[in-house]
Design a protein around this motif. Sequence first.
Motif, PDB file in Angstrom:
ATOM      1  N   SER A   4      28.462  41.851  33.336  1.00 17.12           N
ATOM      2  CA  SER A   4      28.390  42.056  34.774  1.00 17.12           C
ATOM      3  C   SER A   4      28.734  43.497  35.085  1.00 17.12           C
ATOM      4  O   SER A   4      29.163  44.258  34.218  1.00 17.12           O
ATOM      5  CB  SER A   4      29.361  41.119  35.488  1.00 17.12           C
ATOM      6  OG  SER A   4      30.691  41.539  35.234  1.00 17.12           O
ATOM      7  N   THR A   6      31.257  44.473  36.534  1.00 17.84           N
ATOM      8  CA  THR A   6      32.691  44.674  36.363  1.00 17.84           C
ATOM      9  C   THR A   6      33.103  44.633  34.908  1.00 17.84           C
ATOM     10  O   THR A   6      34.267  44.791  34.584  1.00 17.84           O
ATOM     11  CB  THR A   6      33.469  43.587  37.130  1.00 17.84           C
ATOM     12  OG1 THR A   6      33.061  42.296  36.663  1.00 17.84           O
ATOM     13  CG2 THR A   6      33.225  43.693  38.621  1.00 17.84           C
ATOM     14  N   ASP A   8      32.755  41.914  32.868  1.00 18.70           N
ATOM     15  CA  ASP A   8      33.022  40.564  32.404  1.00 18.70           C
ATOM     16  C   ASP A   8      31.755  39.947  31.826  1.00 18.70           C
ATOM     17  O   ASP A   8      30.646  40.266  32.217  1.00 18.70           O
ATOM     18  CB  ASP A   8      33.526  39.689  33.561  1.00 18.70           C
ATOM     19  CG  ASP A   8      34.791  40.262  34.193  1.00 18.70           C
ATOM     20  OD1 ASP A   8      35.606  40.820  33.426  1.00 18.70           O
ATOM     21  OD2 ASP A   8      34.947  40.160  35.421  1.00 18.70           O
ATOM     22  N   VAL A  10      28.856  37.386  31.427  1.00 19.65           N
ATOM     23  CA  VAL A  10      28.152  36.497  32.335  1.00 19.65           C
ATOM     24  C   VAL A  10      27.052  35.810  31.552  1.00 19.65           C
ATOM     25  O   VAL A  10      26.649  36.250  30.482  1.00 19.65           O
ATOM     26  CB  VAL A  10      27.550  37.267  33.535  1.00 19.65           C
ATOM     27  CG1 VAL A  10      28.659  37.812  34.413  1.00 19.65           C
ATOM     28  CG2 VAL A  10      26.638  38.384  33.076  1.00 19.65           C
ATOM     29  N   ILE A  14      21.616  40.737  34.209  1.00 21.62           N
ATOM     30  CA  ILE A  14      21.778  41.533  35.417  1.00 21.62           C
ATOM     31  C   ILE A  14      20.577  42.453  35.570  1.00 21.62           C
ATOM     32  O   ILE A  14      20.273  43.237  34.687  1.00 21.62           O
ATOM     33  CB  ILE A  14      23.073  42.362  35.359  1.00 21.62           C
ATOM     34  CG1 ILE A  14      24.290  41.452  35.327  1.00 21.62           C
ATOM     35  CG2 ILE A  14      23.156  43.301  36.555  1.00 21.62           C
ATOM     36  CD1 ILE A  14      24.521  40.681  36.601  1.00 21.62           C
ATOM     37  N   ASP A  22      26.860  50.172  44.979  1.00 19.44           N
ATOM     38  CA  ASP A  22      27.885  49.187  45.303  1.00 19.44           C
ATOM     39  C   ASP A  22      28.611  49.610  46.580  1.00 19.44           C
ATOM     40  O   ASP A  22      29.256  50.653  46.618  1.00 19.44           O
ATOM     41  CB  ASP A  22      28.864  49.079  44.134  1.00 19.44           C
ATOM     42  CG  ASP A  22      29.822  47.902  44.291  1.00 19.44           C
ATOM     43  OD1 ASP A  22      29.989  47.415  45.432  1.00 19.44           O
ATOM     44  OD2 ASP A  22      30.400  47.477  43.277  1.00 19.44           O
ATOM     45  N   THR A  94      35.413  37.826  39.682  1.00 15.51           N
ATOM     46  CA  THR A  94      34.463  36.713  39.610  1.00 15.51           C
ATOM     47  C   THR A  94      33.739  36.501  40.940  1.00 15.51           C
ATOM     48  O   THR A  94      32.547  36.175  40.959  1.00 15.51           O
ATOM     49  CB  THR A  94      35.200  35.424  39.216  1.00 15.51           C
ATOM     50  OG1 THR A  94      36.290  35.208  40.137  1.00 15.51           O
ATOM     51  CG2 THR A  94      35.760  35.533  37.799  1.00 15.51           C
ATOM     52  N   ARG A  96      33.066  38.818  43.163  1.00 14.29           N
ATOM     53  CA  ARG A  96      32.100  39.902  43.320  1.00 14.29           C
ATOM     54  C   ARG A  96      30.869  39.656  42.472  1.00 14.29           C
ATOM     55  O   ARG A  96      29.737  39.914  42.909  1.00 14.29           O
ATOM     56  CB  ARG A  96      32.745  41.232  42.947  1.00 14.29           C
ATOM     57  CG  ARG A  96      31.802  42.419  43.097  1.00 14.29           C
ATOM     58  CD  ARG A  96      32.320  43.641  42.375  1.00 14.29           C
ATOM     59  NE  ARG A  96      31.329  44.702  42.401  1.00 14.29           N
ATOM     60  CZ  ARG A  96      30.272  44.761  41.594  1.00 14.29           C
ATOM     61  NH1 ARG A  96      30.050  43.789  40.704  1.00 14.29           N
ATOM     62  NH2 ARG A  96      29.412  45.759  41.681  1.00 14.29           N
ATOM     63  N   ASP A  97      31.067  39.190  41.225  1.00 18.19           N
ATOM     64  CA  ASP A  97      29.923  38.932  40.353  1.00 18.19           C
ATOM     65  C   ASP A  97      28.999  37.882  40.955  1.00 18.19           C
ATOM     66  O   ASP A  97      27.770  38.000  40.887  1.00 18.19           O
ATOM     67  CB  ASP A  97      30.407  38.473  38.975  1.00 18.19           C
ATOM     68  CG  ASP A  97      30.925  39.624  38.136  1.00 18.19           C
ATOM     69  OD1 ASP A  97      30.640  40.785  38.491  1.00 18.19           O
ATOM     70  OD2 ASP A  97      31.624  39.368  37.142  1.00 18.19           O
ATOM     71  N   GLN A 101      25.099  38.458  42.051  1.00 17.12           N
ATOM     72  CA  GLN A 101      23.969  37.640  41.614  1.00 17.12           C
ATOM     73  C   GLN A 101      23.151  37.161  42.802  1.00 17.12           C
ATOM     74  O   GLN A 101      21.916  37.139  42.768  1.00 17.12           O
ATOM     75  CB  GLN A 101      24.478  36.441  40.802  1.00 17.12           C
ATOM     76  CG  GLN A 101      25.050  36.802  39.438  1.00 17.12           C
ATOM     77  CD  GLN A 101      23.956  37.210  38.457  1.00 17.12           C
ATOM     78  OE1 GLN A 101      22.770  37.124  38.766  1.00 17.12           O
ATOM     79  NE2 GLN A 101      24.350  37.661  37.283  1.00 17.12           N
TER      80      GLN A 101
END
Length: 228
Positions: A4, A6, A8, A10, A14, A22, A94, A96-97, A101
């Motif tokens: 992602s 950030t 993390d 996923v 993406i 952003d 999480t 924000r992700d 999406q």
Amino acid sequence: MPLSATGDDVTSEIYFSSNYRDLCEQYGTGAGFQFEFYCYRCSDTWRSPFEAFRTGQMAGWIGKGVSAAWNLIGGNANTISNAADGLAGQTWGTTRDAAFQRAIANAQTHFNRCARCTHYVCGRCFNPAQGLCHNCAPDTAAEAMAAQHRGLNDAVSDRAYQAGQQSGAEFDVNAPRQLVCPQCHTETHGTPFCPGCGYRLAQPVQCTSCHKDVPDGAAFCPSCGTRR
């Protein structure tokens, strides 16, 4: 594994990894998620709808309220404010992700992916029949008009060049010229007199009869014998 924005892990890919901005805010009463996507060809932008980040907004409200209350009694509100900010930080990544999406899914209805260069472009910069952007498959009518103007400019440039060659044949390339006035240092562009101060520049003396150059120190014109 895809990552992602950030960092993390996923489970889904993406898209728009380079042509988005952003606009999210994590803390404060204006905390929320918003992303701006732009066309790779014309740079026109589209923004996703703003989604409020309630936890971050609540942390901002708590921080403002606690600070105001503690200021009245002369206390320190940092502990409570830091705790509220920490709560917002725990769920930020999480949340924000997930918002990212949703924004991507929405953006994909506004942009098209070129099959050749793989860039995302808006509808005005995309040829749906070919599946290509206008950089890879330019508009034929526009290209024809542009080619006509290029041909016109090239032809005019050639004619101007030839006219310059004809004028150049009449230019005396052997005549000495002073390009800078020795008195006021103005650029003269080869004129007989300085345009800045009128000073007579170093020009060869010409015969009053045949107009040929007379060398310095000569009493008579070497071409026709006329006295200087």
